[in-house]
Write a protein that holds these residues in place. Structure first.
Motif, PDB file in Angstrom:
ATOM      1  N   ARG A 366       5.247  14.787  11.713  1.00  0.00           N
ATOM      2  CA  ARG A 366       4.658  13.508  11.306  1.00  0.00           C
ATOM      3  C   ARG A 366       3.829  12.948  12.450  1.00  0.00           C
ATOM      4  O   ARG A 366       4.344  12.754  13.548  1.00  0.00           O
ATOM      5  CB  ARG A 366       5.762  12.520  10.958  1.00  0.00           C
ATOM      6  N   LYS A 510       6.677  -2.467   3.660  1.00  0.00           N
ATOM      7  CA  LYS A 510       7.890  -1.765   4.065  1.00  0.00           C
ATOM      8  C   LYS A 510       8.443  -0.936   2.909  1.00  0.00           C
ATOM      9  O   LYS A 510       8.765   0.242   3.074  1.00  0.00           O
ATOM     10  CB  LYS A 510       8.924  -2.793   4.526  1.00  0.00           C
ATOM     11  N   LEU A 513       6.201   2.080   2.297  1.00  0.00           N
ATOM     12  CA  LEU A 513       6.364   3.115   3.321  1.00  0.00           C
ATOM     13  C   LEU A 513       7.681   3.855   3.152  1.00  0.00           C
ATOM     14  O   LEU A 513       7.748   5.062   3.304  1.00  0.00           O
ATOM     15  CB  LEU A 513       6.271   2.495   4.724  1.00  0.00           C
ATOM     16  N   GLN A 514       8.723   3.092   2.804  1.00  0.00           N
ATOM     17  CA  GLN A 514      10.009   3.747   2.574  1.00  0.00           C
ATOM     18  C   GLN A 514       9.886   4.784   1.471  1.00  0.00           C
ATOM     19  O   GLN A 514      10.356   5.917   1.609  1.00  0.00           O
ATOM     20  CB  GLN A 514      11.069   2.713   2.193  1.00  0.00           C
ATOM     21  N   PHE A 517       7.771   7.839   2.721  1.00  0.00           N
ATOM     22  CA  PHE A 517       8.452   8.754   3.632  1.00  0.00           C
ATOM     23  C   PHE A 517       9.605   9.479   2.954  1.00  0.00           C
ATOM     24  O   PHE A 517       9.889  10.632   3.258  1.00  0.00           O
ATOM     25  CB  PHE A 517       8.927   8.013   4.885  1.00  0.00           C
ATOM     26  N   TRP A 527      -0.853  10.205   9.425  1.00  0.00           N
ATOM     27  CA  TRP A 527      -0.856   8.831   8.953  1.00  0.00           C
ATOM     28  C   TRP A 527      -1.813   7.986   9.792  1.00  0.00           C
ATOM     29  O   TRP A 527      -1.547   7.726  10.963  1.00  0.00           O
ATOM     30  CB  TRP A 527       0.584   8.284   9.026  1.00  0.00           C
ATOM     31  N   HIS A 531      -0.937  -0.545  12.370  1.00  0.00           N
ATOM     32  CA  HIS A 531       0.195  -1.215  13.009  1.00  0.00           C
ATOM     33  C   HIS A 531       1.112  -0.179  13.633  1.00  0.00           C
ATOM     34  O   HIS A 531       0.969   1.010  13.393  1.00  0.00           O
ATOM     35  CB  HIS A 531       0.998  -1.993  11.959  1.00  0.00           C
ATOM     36  N   LEU A 532       2.068  -0.658  14.363  1.00  0.00           N
ATOM     37  CA  LEU A 532       3.023   0.276  14.957  1.00  0.00           C
ATOM     38  C   LEU A 532       4.371   0.232  14.245  1.00  0.00           C
ATOM     39  O   LEU A 532       5.347   0.795  14.722  1.00  0.00           O
ATOM     40  CB  LEU A 532       3.189  -0.015  16.448  1.00  0.00           C
ATOM     41  N   VAL A 533       4.411  -0.459  13.112  1.00  0.00           N
ATOM     42  CA  VAL A 533       5.629  -0.443  12.306  1.00  0.00           C
ATOM     43  C   VAL A 533       5.907   0.997  11.911  1.00  0.00           C
ATOM     44  O   VAL A 533       5.036   1.684  11.390  1.00  0.00           O
ATOM     45  CB  VAL A 533       5.440  -1.302  11.035  1.00  0.00           C
ATOM     46  N   GLY A 534       7.110   1.470  12.190  1.00  0.00           N
ATOM     47  CA  GLY A 534       7.457   2.835  11.803  1.00  0.00           C
ATOM     48  C   GLY A 534       7.069   3.873  12.838  1.00  0.00           C
ATOM     49  O   GLY A 534       7.336   5.057  12.662  1.00  0.00           O
ATOM     50  N   GLU A 536       8.247   4.533  15.633  1.00  0.00           N
ATOM     51  CA  GLU A 536       9.347   5.227  16.314  1.00  0.00           C
ATOM     52  C   GLU A 536       9.842   6.455  15.552  1.00  0.00           C
ATOM     53  O   GLU A 536      10.489   7.325  16.102  1.00  0.00           O
ATOM     54  CB  GLU A 536      10.482   4.264  16.680  1.00  0.00           C
ATOM     55  N   LYS A 537       9.480   6.527  14.269  1.00  0.00           N
ATOM     56  CA  LYS A 537       9.932   7.681  13.476  1.00  0.00           C
ATOM     57  C   LYS A 537       8.918   8.833  13.472  1.00  0.00           C
ATOM     58  O   LYS A 537       9.102   9.818  12.786  1.00  0.00           O
ATOM     59  CB  LYS A 537      10.178   7.257  12.025  1.00  0.00           C
ATOM     60  N   VAL A 573       6.674  -5.782  16.997  1.00  0.00           N
ATOM     61  CA  VAL A 573       8.116  -5.994  17.097  1.00  0.00           C
ATOM     62  C   VAL A 573       8.398  -6.849  18.329  1.00  0.00           C
ATOM     63  O   VAL A 573       8.694  -6.330  19.393  1.00  0.00           O
ATOM     64  CB  VAL A 573       8.846  -4.629  17.209  1.00  0.00           C
TER      65      VAL A 573
END
Lengths: 584, 579
Positions: A366, A510, A513-514, A517, A527, A531-534, A536-537, A573
């Motif tokens: 990813r 959110k 995206l859930q 994924f 992707w 933004h930087l939401v997500g 970390e995954k 965040v």
């Protein structure tokens, strides 16, 4: 013109001719009706002993009367049939020219709704045939027939009549073309400006209200409109006077004909029963020449449409079209992407849109691609998708250059973009576009996975509801879900997410995206995100700037090592909020 | 039909109608005269007299023709002037109303509709107004005059002409209705087929990604073909109504001619009157034929005129019953206060979307207020009420203790409003920046430019500040658009700033840079900011949390976190990971 008019004229020439011939015949019947009526009455006035003597003109009158309407009807039907065929082919031609550049339409035609304009252009071009070519050709033929008829009896008068009617056939049309061309151009430019101003007024109404400048807008618009109205008025005045003089010319032609017929009959060259016949006919003939002016006046309007259409060239610079082995039409199980020293620019003298980019994406990885607009993300995606040919370096898909695979790559890589287009057909068909072989069960299963099933079932006709009616029901997030269902049906190993969540509120984002994924588990994801939401995954985060890769790594790496990344991540965040909220 | 009667209520319509009727009357006399003189001429020539002995008849004939078409010219001119004036009045009222009711009505009616209505609609309406009165007069006066005259010459022909007219009209209407019904029956498929091409063009990128763009060319061909067949099917029926018109006209003329011929043989009528009747017969049908030709144009125009006057009535602003004589605070300052007491508001479209129920709060001086809440909770309505775009349905607003209405232009003059997508006008960058302050000097514009961080963009543009942007001009990125809006705000420097989700759609780096600029803009201003982006809350003095159309809680961020209520829940759900 050469691409969009003559080929059609040639191909559909026979049909167009047929309709012109029919409309000429209809006019001949109209003239014939008056001719035979005039003759009939004159003949009857001689009070022949035998009624059979006027039997032929009686039949003639009735026949012409009936056929006139029937021929007119047939002429209109054949002309419309020919024109609809032409339009249909023009649509195909336009589509074929736009198709190779499908992915670049938005970036190439930034201004306004060019597609709507082009499609309207094609619709408007039917007037070339309907209002200009066919009426013009018919008028010329009628003119020729009429002069020939007179010439058969008196060539000198035919010459006079021929020259005289030239005024209606050629002089007036040319004059009005010359007189109006400039005003018309100015008028259409002003109309365009008015459209812009009105759009500004309507869309920017909040700003106008806040700035307190409404009245200044209204008065300036008013002035502008008045100026435009003056131009339009001028066009109308010209048209009115032209029509007036045309009628006087016709009056003149009647008098000339009276003189001629009178002297012909006095000299015994022509039966006196034909005087009325000829005089009544000349009205119809001359009136059929009046529309020529309008037909000619329209010509400059077509020019614009033709120019716009001709500008659509099929070839795109840097774009490539190619074919390789059959294996690409079957969806591969695993797909590895290898990018090496990749550089691209759209034109030789442009800056690099993508420069020295290198990274690998193994099956199932990813990758988040981040950067401001114009950083080269979209160009990079087009290169991976094989829609552009690298200037330097390479993109290898399972070892093969991406641009060699061409449109077959759509079996391997799916794209979920912003504002996916929902077609004007049923909801079911819209999802089925993902894979035309899918069954209804598979479609419903996909809809369930993207959590749209309940919403669709609740529509008035469930899956068979037309998108036109359901379109408003689907929100931005739901549209993306529907497009996601298409992608699930395609089941390709790689999915590119091109900012699918822009414009959605955080809760919707959110949830979407859930779903994305979860349903795309195991697939390679590239992707593009803002933004930087997500983040970390993600297995890799790539920051692009001015075509190059500025930062690259996992979230942990970047967060640890890169102050800039930390600062940006804080926006999405806020650390202290996270800490504060954790306490409860 | 009501619209037809409405026309006569427009200013000057009755006078115009009288004038046109009078001119039509003269036209009718000329038509008759023209026919009489022409018939006389022909029969003189027929009986062997020479052309030149009929000089006066020829002159009279030509005069009749000239006067006839002069009348037509005058009628057209008068009708055009009337239509032009009336339709431009309609448009003026329309735009006026539009500005009064503001962006909410625009959203409700749809921008496309409003623009095309005020451009295409107005010109269609004008065409209708231009055609209607002359056609009405022509159809009411000319056939009757001709009939009466023909009756004097030959009553039998009158019978033929008289019978044909109702038959003709009946057939036209019947066939027209049948065609309409067929259209209506096939409406759905029609719409799909006719939209299919544009729909395909718009969806071309999607088709390409689905690997269908090549195959789709076939589908375009197929659909176009089906569309053609279906259209032809309808046209076959639709053209029948003009066929009927032609058919009965021509047949009637033929009958008149034959009956005249037979009676001439019997000696019941003479050539001169017979010819006159024959020449007049087509003129009798001319008005109704012209009506048939323009029928569709007038139908569209009628529809447009109707819509315009309907909207003009609909958009009427409710009368403001403000007792506030003058606005109490011309320039919001540190000491100013504003109090909302039990304010409720609803949109007039009925379904009450995003309304507010009984909210109360107090604002002092240059506070920075964050407005938070889930989407659909009422944040935007909140902003709309403060900006005066939406009038509260109940409750009262006081500023410095006196009651006010926020739709006042004195209030608007103090506000800068920055939405998520600021609208860029089609004009130069400079015009766009100076939108709120058209009189600004170059150096003022330059410092606003600097403050908003637009300098580097201007340097890159080939024509600098004069570069055209907006529709038809250069496209700016979302971040650049926001900077233009910020430059506007810096330039006019109004004391109150309303922001509606200004950064959510931007990429994070752009957002970061913009934030620094915006914080500078916030200084010495009362700021209201509705946003989902939590990082902004650190800059806010106080948060107002909107939920379920009312204020759930308010206070500083720390207070709200401590309270562990709606705001804390919101923060928690956003900061949880997505996976």
């Amino acid at each position: 013109m050469s691409d969009w008019f003559f080929p059609y004229l040639k191909k559909y020439g026979r049909r167009l001719c047929l309709s012109a011939v029919l409309s000429v015949l209809a006019l001949v019947c109209a003239a014939g009706l008056l001719f035979t009526s005039g003759y009939l009455i004159s003949k009857a006035a001689l009070r022949p002993e035998n009624i059979l003597l006027i039997y032929v003109p009686i039949v003639g009158v009735r026949t012409f009367g009936i056929f006139r309407a029937a021929l007119q009807y047939a002429a209109r039907l054949t002309s419309h049939d020919a024109i609809l065929r032409i339009l249909s082919e023009m649509r195909s031609q336009l589509y074929a020219r736009l198709e190779p550049a499908a992915l670049f339409i938005r970036s190439r035609f930034r201004t306004g709704d060019i597609l709507g304009v082009l499609s309207d252009d094609i619709e408007h071009l039917q007037d070339v045939y309907l209002r200009t070519a066919i009426p013009g050709a018919s008028a010329v033929v009628i003119y020729g027939l009429w002069i020939a008829l007179i010439g058969w009896m008196d060539s000198l008068f035919a010459l006079f009549m021929g020259l005289y009617l030239i005024i209606l056939l050629i002089v007036f049309p040319l004059l009005s073309l010359l007189r109006t061309e400039k005003s018309r151009k100015l008028f259409s430019e002003n109309r365009h400006l008015m459209f812009e101003k009105l759009t500004d007024a309507v869309l920017g109404s909040a700003d106008w209200m806040m700035s307190g400048r409404q009245s200044s807008f209204l008065s300036s618009y008013d002035q502008f409109e008045r100026r435009t109205a003056l131009i339009e008025n001028r066009l109308h005045v010209i048209r009115r006077w032209r029509d007036f003089f045309s009628q006087l010319i016709i009056g003149g032609s009647v008098i000339a004909l009276l003189y001629w017929a009178g002297s012909m009959s006095a000299d015994g060259h022509m039966s006196r029963t034909l005087i009325a016949a000829f005089v009544l006919t000349v009205f119809t003939i001359s009136e059929s020449l009046i529309p020529v002016s309008e037909a000619v006046e329209r010509i400059p309007q077509y020019k614009e449409a033709f120019t716009r259409l001709s500008q659509i060239k099929s070839a795109i610079p840097g774009e490539s079209e190619k074919k390789v082995g059959e294996k690409w039409t079957r969806t591969a199980d695993r797909l590895d992407i290898h990018i090496e020293d990749l550089s691209f620019k759209y034109n030789d003298d442009d800056d690099w849109a993508v420069r020295d980019v290198a990274f690998n994406v193994a099956q199932g990885e990813r990758v988040a691609l981040i950067g401001r607009s114009g950083a080269g993300k979209t160009t990079l995606i087009h290169l991976i998708y094989g829609a552009l040919k690298p200037v330097r370096g390479k993109v290898l898909i399972n070892g093969a250059p991406a641009d060699f695979i061409g449109s077959d790559l759509s079996h391997q890589i799916s794209v979920l973009n912003q504002n996916p287009h929902l077609f004007d057909t049923s909801v079911l068909n819209n999802i089925a576009l993902g894979n035309e072989h899918s069954t209804k069960e598979e479609i419903v299963r996909a809809a369930k996975l993207v959590r749209l099933n309940e919403l669709i079932e609740a529509l008035p006709e469930g899956y068979d509801t037309q998108m036109h009616e359901a379109g408003d029901i689907f929100s931005g997030g739901e549209r993306e879900r529907l497009a996601l269902a298409r992608i699930l049906l395609r089941n390709s190993p790689v999915v590119i997410l091109d900012e699918p969540t822009v414009g959605l509120d955080p809760a919707t984002e959110k949830n979407l995206l859930q779903t994305i994924f979860k349903t795309l588990e195991g697939k390679t994801l590239i992707w593009i995100t803002h933004h930087l939401v997500g983040a970390e995954k993600m297995d890799q985060i790539i920051f692009m700037e001015e075509g190059t890769v500025r930062m690259k790594g996992t979230h942990e790496q970047l967060f640890r090592e890169n102050a800039r990344y930390r600062r940006l991540y804080q926006l999405d965040v806020p650390e202290h909020l996270k800490q504060a909220i954790k306490k409860y | 039909m009501s619209m037809d009667r409405e026309i006569l209520s427009y200013q000057g319509a009755k006078l115009l109608f009288a004038l046109i009727s009078f001119l039509t009357l003269i036209e009718g006399l000329c038509i008759i005269g023209q026919s009489v003189f022409l018939a006389g001429l022909i029969s003189s020539l027929f009986s062997g007299r020479s052309f030149f002995s009929e000089g006066d008849q020829i002159v009279l004939f030509f005069i009749a023709v000239t006067v006839r078409y002069l009348c037509v010219l005058l009628i057209r001119t008068a009708a055009y002037r009337f239509a032009d004036r009336t339709s431009s009045d309609m448009r003026r009222i329309f735009l006026d109303r539009l500005f009064q009711v503001g962006p909410k009505a625009v959203k409700r009616e749809g921008t496309g509709t409003l623009v095309s209505l005020s451009l295409e609609g107005v010109s269609q309406a004008r065409q209708y107004l231009e055609l209607f009165i002359p056609k009405l007069a022509a159809n009411g006066i000319l056939p009757v005059m001709i009939l009466v005259f023909v009756f004097l010459k030959d009553p039998i022909s009158v019978l033929i002409l008289l019978i044909t007219m109702p038959v003709l009209i009946l057939f036209m209407i019947l066939l027209g209705l049948a065609a309409q019904k067929k259209m209506d029956d096939r409406w759905t498929s029609y719409r799909i087929l006719s939209n299919h091409f544009l729909d395909s063009l718009r969806g071309l990128p999607t088709l390409r990604y689905l690997g269908l763009s090549k195959i789709h060319a076939k589908s375009i061909e197929r659909v176009s073909d089906r569309y053609r067949k279906m259209t032809m099917g309808t046209l076959r029926l639709a053209f029948l109504s003009s066929f009927a018109l032609d058919f009965f006209t021509m047949l009637s003329i033929a009958f008149v001619a034959v009956s005249l011929g037979l009676r001439l043989v019997d000696g019941h009528i003479l050539l001169d009157p017979a010819l006159t009747v024959l020449i007049l017969a087509p003129e009798y049908f001319l008005p109704v034929r012209e009506l048939g030709q323009d029928y569709h144009a007038t139908l569209d125009g009628k529809e447009a005129a109707h819509k315009l006057s309907h909207l003009n009535n609909h958009l009427q602003k409710e009368p403001t019953n403000d007792n506030a004589v003058s606005f109490p605070e011309k320039e919001w300052g540190t000491g100013s206060t504003m109090v909302f007491e039990n304010i409720s508001a609803a949109y007039s479209d009925g379904n009450g979307k995003e309304a507010l129920k009984g909210i109360s709060f107090k604002i002092n001086g240059f506070e920075k207020i964050g407005i938070v809440g889930a989407s659909g909770a009422g944040k935007s309505t909140f902003i709309d009420v403060i900006s005066g775009f939406l009038k509260p349905s109940s409750g009262c607003v006081t500023i410095n203790g006196s009651q006010v209405t926020l739709e006042d232009s004195d209030w608007h003059d103090q506000i800068t409003y920055i939405p998520q997508h600021p609208y860029l006008f089609s004009g130069s960058l400079k015009e766009n920046i100076a939108f709120y302050a058209p009189q600004a000097t170059d150096s003022e514009i330059h410092s606003a430019l600097q403050a908003a961080g637009l300098e580097s963009l201007v340097d890159r543009l080939p024509r600098g500040l004069e570069e055209k942007i907006g529709a038809g001009g250069r496209t700016l990125s979302g971040g650049q658009e926001q900077r233009v809006a910020l430059a506007r705000a810096f330039l006019c420097n109004r004391p109150i700033l309303l922001l509606d989700e200004p950064t959510a759609h931007l990429d994070i780096e752009t957002e970061y840079e913009l934030k620094e600029t915006m914080i500078r803009l916030f200084e010495n201003k009362l700021v209201f900011m509705a946003t989902h982006r939590l990082h902004w809350m650190d800059q806010m003095d106080r948060l107002i949390v909107v939920d379920d159309h009312t204020i759930k809680e308010s206070g500083t961020q720390d207070q709200l976190i401590l309270k562990n209520g709606t705001y804390a829940a919101l923060v928690r759900s956003q900061l949880e990971g997505i996976l």
